[in-house]
Design a protein around this motif. Structure first.
Motif, PDB file in Angstrom:
ATOM      1  N   SER A  74    -117.888 -16.552  28.342  1.00 51.69           N
ATOM      2  CA  SER A  74    -116.823 -17.296  29.008  1.00 51.69           C
ATOM      3  C   SER A  74    -116.219 -16.504  30.164  1.00 51.69           C
ATOM      4  N   ASP A  77    -118.639 -16.348  33.147  1.00 50.10           N
ATOM      5  CA  ASP A  77    -119.108 -17.621  33.695  1.00 50.10           C
ATOM      6  C   ASP A  77    -118.259 -17.999  34.909  1.00 50.10           C
ATOM      7  N   VAL A  78    -118.890 -18.012  36.063  1.00 49.64           N
ATOM      8  CA  VAL A  78    -118.153 -18.308  37.294  1.00 49.64           C
ATOM      9  C   VAL A  78    -117.714 -19.770  37.362  1.00 49.64           C
ATOM     10  N   ASN A  79    -118.264 -20.611  36.489  1.00 52.50           N
ATOM     11  CA  ASN A  79    -117.851 -22.016  36.469  1.00 52.50           C
ATOM     12  C   ASN A  79    -116.599 -22.240  35.622  1.00 52.50           C
ATOM     13  N   GLN A  80    -116.192 -21.215  34.892  1.00 47.03           N
ATOM     14  CA  GLN A  80    -114.971 -21.303  34.094  1.00 47.03           C
ATOM     15  C   GLN A  80    -113.776 -20.994  34.992  1.00 47.03           C
ATOM     16  N   SER A  81    -112.709 -21.705  34.782  1.00 46.61           N
ATOM     17  CA  SER A  81    -111.496 -21.426  35.553  1.00 46.61           C
ATOM     18  C   SER A  81    -110.739 -20.269  34.905  1.00 46.61           C
ATOM     19  N   ASP A  84    -109.235 -21.469  31.765  1.00 45.40           N
ATOM     20  CA  ASP A  84    -110.203 -21.502  30.659  1.00 45.40           C
ATOM     21  C   ASP A  84    -110.349 -20.112  30.052  1.00 45.40           C
ATOM     22  N   ASN A  85    -110.464 -19.100  30.917  1.00 44.56           N
ATOM     23  CA  ASN A  85    -110.608 -17.722  30.441  1.00 44.56           C
ATOM     24  C   ASN A  85    -109.379 -17.285  29.650  1.00 44.56           C
ATOM     25  N   HIS A 139    -114.124 -11.986  40.406  1.00 39.60           N
ATOM     26  CA  HIS A 139    -112.791 -12.565  40.247  1.00 39.60           C
ATOM     27  C   HIS A 139    -111.843 -12.137  41.365  1.00 39.60           C
TER      28      HIS A 139
END
Length: 143
Positions: A74, A77-81, A84-85, A139
């Protein structure tokens, strides 16, 4: 750490700072967890950081290994905001905090031999450093 630091950072939408501070909080929990099993532990863990403590938690708490893997995926994952993290970190933290003292089905994890898990391998430290730099760079640039 200041009591309301996370709340202030969150309100300022400094989500990466929130995540980094949550990792410090996780480190404290990991040390608490390792202290709980200190009679089994041969490694010196008191001054280790989040990514250095994670292999020890996998080693001495094999029931949480899948949770750690999911959390790592998680976080990378660059698709997670960021939100989300943060949610994944908080829910995993609460789960660990509430359950690490409980007995678990040792038979289910019998294939995990504590003596065969390598923790302080030089290559692993280099990999951790490498992935930490990649994670921080991704990030930092908001990708």
């Amino acid at each position: 750490m200041e009591k309301n630091l996370l709340k202030d950072l969150f309100n300022q939408q400094r989500y990466n700072d929130v995540i980094n501070n949550l990792k410090y909080i996780f480190s404290d929990l990991y040390i608490e967890m390792l202290d709980f099993k200190s009679n089994m532990i041969n490694e010196n863990y008191k001054d280790l950081k989040y990514y250095e403590l994670t292999p020890l938690i996998r080693k001495y708490y094999p029931q949480f290994s899948d949770n750690i893997t999911l959390l790592d995926v998680s976080l990378s994952d660059v698709n997670q905001s960021y939100l989300d993290n943060i949610n994944d970190l908080l829910t995993t933290y609460l789960y660990f905090k509430e359950n690490y003292k409980l007995n678990y089905n040792k038979e289910k994890y019998k294939d995990v031999d504590v003596d065969d898990v390598y923790v302080n391998d030089d290559n692993e430290e280099k990999e951790i450093e490498f992935y930490t730099k990649i994670y921080d760079e991704i990030h930092k640039n908001g990708i």
